[in-house]
Design an enzyme around this catalytic site. Structure first.
Site, PDB file in Angstrom:
ATOM      1  N   ARG A   1      33.682 -39.660 -33.633  1.00 55.89           N
ATOM      2  CA  ARG A   1      32.375 -40.406 -33.530  1.00 55.89           C
ATOM      3  C   ARG A   1      31.485 -40.166 -32.261  1.00 55.89           C
ATOM      4  O   ARG A   1      30.343 -40.410 -32.576  1.00 55.89           O
ATOM      5  CB  ARG A   1      33.026 -42.035 -33.153  1.00 55.89           C
ATOM      6  CG  ARG A   1      31.857 -43.162 -33.491  1.00 55.89           C
ATOM      7  CD  ARG A   1      32.387 -44.575 -33.324  1.00 55.89           C
ATOM      8  NE  ARG A   1      32.823 -45.084 -34.566  1.00 55.89           N
ATOM      9  CZ  ARG A   1      32.249 -45.878 -35.373  1.00 55.89           C
ATOM     10  NH1 ARG A   1      30.892 -46.240 -35.074  1.00 55.89           N
ATOM     11  NH2 ARG A   1      32.516 -46.224 -36.618  1.00 55.89           N
TER      12      ARG A   1
ATOM     13  N   GLU B   1      29.527 -53.507 -30.117  1.00 54.14           N
ATOM     14  CA  GLU B   1      29.269 -52.131 -29.602  1.00 54.14           C
ATOM     15  C   GLU B   1      27.928 -51.546 -29.179  1.00 54.14           C
ATOM     16  O   GLU B   1      27.874 -51.155 -28.120  1.00 54.14           O
ATOM     17  CB  GLU B   1      30.077 -51.029 -30.383  1.00 54.14           C
ATOM     18  CG  GLU B   1      31.493 -51.246 -30.342  1.00 54.14           C
ATOM     19  CD  GLU B   1      32.260 -50.484 -31.447  1.00 54.14           C
ATOM     20  OE1 GLU B   1      33.451 -49.662 -31.048  1.00 54.14           O
ATOM     21  OE2 GLU B   1      31.754 -50.288 -32.707  1.00 54.14           O
TER      22      GLU B   1
END
Length: 784
Positions: free
Chosen positions: A325, A728
């Site tokens: 990621r 997030e």
């Protein structure tokens, strides 16, 4: 049953898109919210504590636990040999993370044994009496040192590539190389790790765990016990914070409690001290990013070659998807014509690092923003100009390094709106004027954007279940697979359900997450809790409503389209029934009033071997302007003002969303400025308590803090009520604070030299950067 048409409210109380307080807010404030350590303990509950290694890397040559067994109150001492099933709790399935270490320890503080005693204090004191012999082995704690020492990767690296990087770099009019060190971060949740296991009949056990992933705890406990998953029930009412730290790290505590509980046939609870909690459990990954960038005179990036090496720790844990990621977000909002991004998930003799809010995305994004800053300083331009010049655009400039088309791009509008509303250009000019005449205090300002992909990159995790019961009196019971860690997930999912049934929010009761009601749940992580569980709850409601509509249509002889759920009532043709009365009728008509809902995210796919696919369902966008003041004699600074404009689609609950943005910003600011992890030359973590690890205080908050939602935004994908995730994405907004500090430091050399601040930019690092730029500026000044 009502046979007339009573007056009804025109809307329900607390449905979707309305501000409602967190369902447990009053309990949090009054202290009446029950966490595991608040629960009444069963008669005869025992308490566990862990015995830790005091070597960073060594063979265990002897293990004398007799003094531990002889201590007051001790009932049982467990070692790895006592694990009845498999001595492993690795979430990656690599069999590299023992419940209790055997033969070899791989980091300082690794659990070697567990003590079970009548009281926690007795267990804690006894754990210190072990006599362990070691044969020391070489160890490394730093990423660069691990690479130099030839340490292995803990998992397979990833490469994302598009275009011809070598040719792009060679043809670029300008080129530069650099590196940035990006520090890790401790989760510092208010409630530490804890588990309580209660034995049942046969091989059954119930575990109360402070975990974001009940199903994984269930599977790991069963694995360690040598039984099957249906023998283990895991329950979670709420957590006092998680931030990713309770996605996998809860496994060890739950497994040890369960093993002891089954051996002794008594309830066992285990809760480490804060110092041990911080030593034993994983952190955000430290990264070192090396980059080689080619660009033209207008600042447009023509090629980028970057490597992201991470301190992963002694085992794989979630380092594979975390480092993946990081690469997925190294582009942030920018199109790279030619790009190669490579991960290096390095093994080190430190605790195995794990998930943390953003899951590698913040580290990758910070690396990408450093490249933008480097280009800007090399050209003597405002970094915002370079950002705009490299934004994703239309066809030909809309393909990510992982070959996903960015087709929902709103970043240009978000940035323009924030730039204008905050008077960014005039403020920057005023700050430059101020810095010219200020001998000590220097100021800085920066506007940085965020584009964050939403979905688990492990595609199979993008699913959720929910269980909904409608009782005879019209009250509704909701259980779903997500976990509540303070973020307001339960409130939002209940709001979705209230909207579906068109009933007031207080009609719905949310119960503890349990693997006994909703199986095979995904972790509450990746910002997907509401997206997944909200849709699953809506699906369950729609199943029940379909049955109710069919019942009403048949019973009253009206077409289905004439059965309508309206606020707290159901209209059937020309008759209006209060919701409870209608439900009573349906029950008497033997209509099933319960449903298991399910949802899986559509249209996502990912081929890791090829580095291509559509791993993200959509993107969330945002931007922040931060202004800082720096004392160049001490390196101390303060954040004077922050303005945020963030995209949450059609907000399900604006108050909760703004709260998440504010919290994420301050937490991200801590990661980038004050929170520093430090290991000594013996491999010991020295920042393992509030006295040595500095999270942001109230006094560190921005003096002026303005947060707005982009209320014109609506998710183009059919997510739950067209909302977007909020957990997030805002964590990366405080990159603007780091960049503003960089501008203040760069003013020392008249903005001619990139400040290259590593993170966290502690006052010490800021001061060292100031002194470095002073030294570098002298030859430039002498040369004229």
């Amino acid at each position: 049953m009502s046979q007339h048409r009573p007056r009804s409210k025109t809307s329900i109380s607390g449905g979707a898109h309305t501000t409602r307080a967190h369902d447990s807010a009053h309990k949090h404030v009054t202290g009446s919210a029950d966490y595991i350590d608040d629960m009444p303990e069963p008669e005869g509950t025992l308490h566990g504590y862990l015995g830790l290694s005091d070597r960073a890397h060594a063979k265990i040559t002897s293990l004398d636990l007799d003094p531990v067994r002889a201590s007051d109150g001790v009932v049982l001492v467990l070692t790895g040999a006592d694990v009845p099933g498999v001595n492993d709790i690795s979430p990656s399935g690599r069999n590299d993370e023992p419940v209790l270490a055997e033969n070899e320890v791989l980091f300082h503080g690794q659990p070697v044994f567990a003590v079970i005693a009548r009281t926690r204090d007795q267990a804690r004191r006894a754990a210190r009496k072990a006599k362990i012999g070691y044969e020391d082995l070489a160890h490394v704690t730093d990423v660069r040192d691990a690479i130099d020492a030839g340490y292995p990767h803990v998992t397979d690296p990833l490469k994302l590539e598009r275009g011809d990087v070598a040719a792009g770099l060679a043809a670029a009019p300008r080129r530069l190389k650099g590196a940035i060190r990006i520090g890790g971060q401790d989760h510092f949740y208010l409630e530490g790790h804890i588990a309580m296991a209660i034995p049942g009949e046969d091989d059954e056990v119930t575990v109360w765990s402070s975990t974001q992933h009940p199903s994984e705890v269930q599977h790991m406990v069963a694995h360690a016990l040598g039984t099957v998953s249906n023998a283990v029930t895991v329950q979670v009412r709420r957590m006092g914070g998680g931030f990713g730290g309770k996605e996998t790290q809860s496994n060890q505590f739950a497994a040890i409690a369960a093993i002891a509980a089954k051996k002794l046939n008594r309830a066992v609870k285990i809760r480490p001290d804060r110092d041990d909690d911080m030593t034993i459990t994983g952190k955000r990954h430290d990264f070192v990013a090396d980059y080689d960038v080619g660009f033209d005179d207008s600042g447009v990036i023509q090629a980028l070659d970057a490597t992201f090496a991470a301190r992963c720790g002694f085992s794989s844990d979630l380092s594979g998807p975390v480092t993946d990621r990081a690469l997925f977000h190294a582009d942030n909002c920018y199109f790279y014509e030619n790009v190669r991004l490579v991960s290096k998930p390095m093994m080190t003799n430190t605790v195995s690092n794990t998930a943390f809010r953003g899951f590698g995305g913040p580290q990758g994004m910070l690396g990408g923003e450093r490249v933008i800053e480097e280009v800007a300083y090399a050209l003597g331009r405002d970094p915002l100009e370079i950002r705009k010049a490299n934004f994703y655009g239309g066809p030909g400039r809309d393909l990510t390094p992982y070959h996903q088309t960015v087709n929902d791009n709103i970043i240009a509008r978000v940035v323009e709106e924030l730039e204008v509303s905050t008077d960014y250009q005039a403020r920057r000019a005023e700050i430059i004027d101020f810095n010219e005449t200020s001998p000590v205090v220097r100021r800085g300002i920066a506007l940085t954007p965020v584009k964050f992909g939403i979905s688990f990159t492990a595609t199979w995790y993008n699913q959720a279940g929910a269980l909904v019961h409608v009782y005879q009196d019209g009250s509704i019971h909701l259980n779903h697979g997500g976990t509540e860690m303070g973020q307001g997930l339960n409130t939002k999912v209940a709001q979705v359900l209230a909207e579906e049934f068109q009933v007031d929010l207080d009609t719905i009761r949310i119960t503890a997450t349990t693997t006994g009601k909703v199986p095979n749940t995904s972790a509450t992580a990746a910002s997907s809790g509401t997206d997944l569980n909200g849709m699953a709850a809506a699906n369950a409601a729609q199943q029940i409503k379909t049955r109710l509509i069919g019942f009403a249509s048949e019973k009253f002889g009206v077409p289905p389209e004439q059965v309508e759920f309206i606020p707290n009532h159901v209209r059937v043709g020309n008759e209006l029934f209060p919701f409870p009365d209608f439900i009573k009728l349906a029950y008497q008509g033997r209509i099933q009033l319960s449903a298991a809902g399910f949802y899986k995210t559509p249209d996502i796919h990912w081929d890791r071997a090829k580095g291509k696919g559509r791993p993200f369902y959509y993107y969330a966008y945002g931007a922040a302007v931060s202004e800082v003041s720096v004392d160049t004699l001490t390196g101390e600074y303060q954040v004077d003002r922050v303005d945020v404009l963030h995209d949450v689609g059609r907000s399900l609950n604006p108050a909760l969303d703004i709260g998440q943005i504010e919290g994420a910003f301050v937490q991200g600011m801590g990661w980038l400025t004050t929170e520093e992890l430090w290991w000594d030359d013996k491999g010991r973590l020295r920042t393992h308590a509030p006295s040595t690890y500095k999270i942001p205080l109230a006094s560190d908050r921005p003096r002026i803090f303005n947060v707005r939602l982009a209320d014109w935004s609506e998710n183009r994908e059919p997510t739950v009520r067209r909302s977007k995730a909020v957990g997030e994405p805002p964590f990366m907004l405080p990159i603007s604070v780091l960049e503003a500090l960089g501008m203040a430091v760069a003013s020392i050399a008249d903005y001619r030299i990139s400040p290259r601040l590593d993170a966290p930019a502690t006052p010490e690092r800021v001061l060292m950067a100031v002194e470095r730029l002073k030294a570098m500026a002298e030859p430039l000044d002498e040369a004229g």
